[in-house]
Enzyme design. Structure first.
Site, PDB file in Angstrom:
ATOM      1  N   SER A  34       0.854  -1.191   0.000  1.00 51.21           N
ATOM      2  CA  SER A  34       0.000   0.000   0.000  1.00 51.21           C
ATOM      3  C   SER A  34       0.887   1.237   0.000  1.00 51.21           C
ATOM      4  CB  SER A  34      -0.882   0.002   1.253  1.00 51.21           C
ATOM      5  OG  SER A  34      -1.477   1.275   1.478  1.00 51.21           O
TER       6      SER A  34
ATOM      7  N   TYR B 163      -2.966  -0.517  10.194  1.00 51.93           N
ATOM      8  CA  TYR B 163      -2.918  -0.869   8.777  1.00 51.93           C
ATOM      9  C   TYR B 163      -1.549  -0.535   8.191  1.00 51.93           C
ATOM     10  CZ  TYR B 163      -4.223  -1.041   3.829  1.00 51.93           C
ATOM     11  OH  TYR B 163      -4.276  -1.338   2.491  1.00 51.93           O
TER      12      TYR B 163
END
Length: 257
Positions: A141, A154
């Site tokens: 990501s 995350y």
């Protein structure tokens, strides 16, 4: 045909929805036999039906990537009949919150799927790949490498995915295993629509526009765009590419701030 995956077997975790579904369908369209590993069997079977209707090949396995024994059993079943050529570690979950808003339960949940889940699949698949080589793509990501507000757990998990990618690429390059990762910014999936609906009722259009504008290019990515990048990295045309992170982010990393 360029980017042909004919006669290759690909595992796609979380391959029944969102980016995983787009990757599954794209690889199958190029000739791969796609093994969809999913917790949600209904989603996986729907994706499989679409692949079969388009003339592709696909199999479905219910699998909890956070459970090493379960992953090992599924991989063992696959390798009885197939050589695993491609592994796409796509399965993942999200959490919104800074460190004060992240409970131990939240942290463990994210770790178990996003970090341990990737490890479990690597642990089971890499020994099989050592014989003939293969391709591994981990879904990282933009949060792996730049600060994103209120994404503490995350970001932790995706940072780990990035560095696991480097480690696998370094340790197994002599076995003909290529390992790269893809780092998307916001991609328009059903998850995004659900998040906006649940957290901003009555403001869906405004929030969608706001989130879209966080990418300098002015929109969210499409799952198919991420899938096309994955296809390139899986194909022989990318045979000189390993140990690299590929942002696909509409300019998010380099053009913001």
């Amino acid at each position: 045909m360029k980017f042909s995956l004919a006669h290759k077997t690909a595992i796609v975790t979380g391959g029944g929805s969102g980016i995983g579904k787009a990757i599954s369908k794209t690889l199958a369209a190029q000739g791969a036999h796609v093994m969809i590993l999913e917790m949600n069997v209904a989603n996986a079977e729907q994706t499989q039906r679409e692949i079969l209707e388009e003339g592709g090949k696909s199999s479905v396995y219910q699998c909890n990537v956070a459970n090493q024994e379960n992953v090992g059993q599924v991989v063992g079943s696959i390798t009885k009949e197939h050589t695993i050529d491609i592994l796409i570690n796509n399965a993942g979950i999200a959490h919104v919150g800074n460190v004060e808003q992240t409970s131990e339960t939240d942290f463990d949940r994210i770790y178990n799927v996003n970090v341990k889940g990737v490890y479990n699949c690597l642990y089971s698949v890499v020994p099989h790949m050592k014989e003939k080589g293969g391709v591994i793509i981990n879904m990282a990501s933009v949060a792996s490498s730049v600060a994103v507000a209120d994404r503490f757990a995350y970001s932790m998990s995706k940072g780990a995915v990035l560095t696991m990618t480097y480690s696998i690429a370094k340790d197994y390059v002599q076995y003909g295993i290529r390992c790269n990762c893809i780092s998307p910014a916001r991609v328009h999936t059903p998850f995004v629509d659900g998040f906006i609906k649940d957290n901003y009722p009555g403001e869906e259009k405004e929030m969608f526009a706001k989130l879209s504008k966080t990418q300098p290019i002015g929109r969210m990515g499409l799952p198919e765009e991420v899938a096309n990048l994955a296809l390139y990295l899986c194909a022989d045309e990318a045979s000189f590419v390993t140990g690299t992170d590929f942002p696909i982010d509409g300019g998010f990393i380099k053009l913001n701030g």
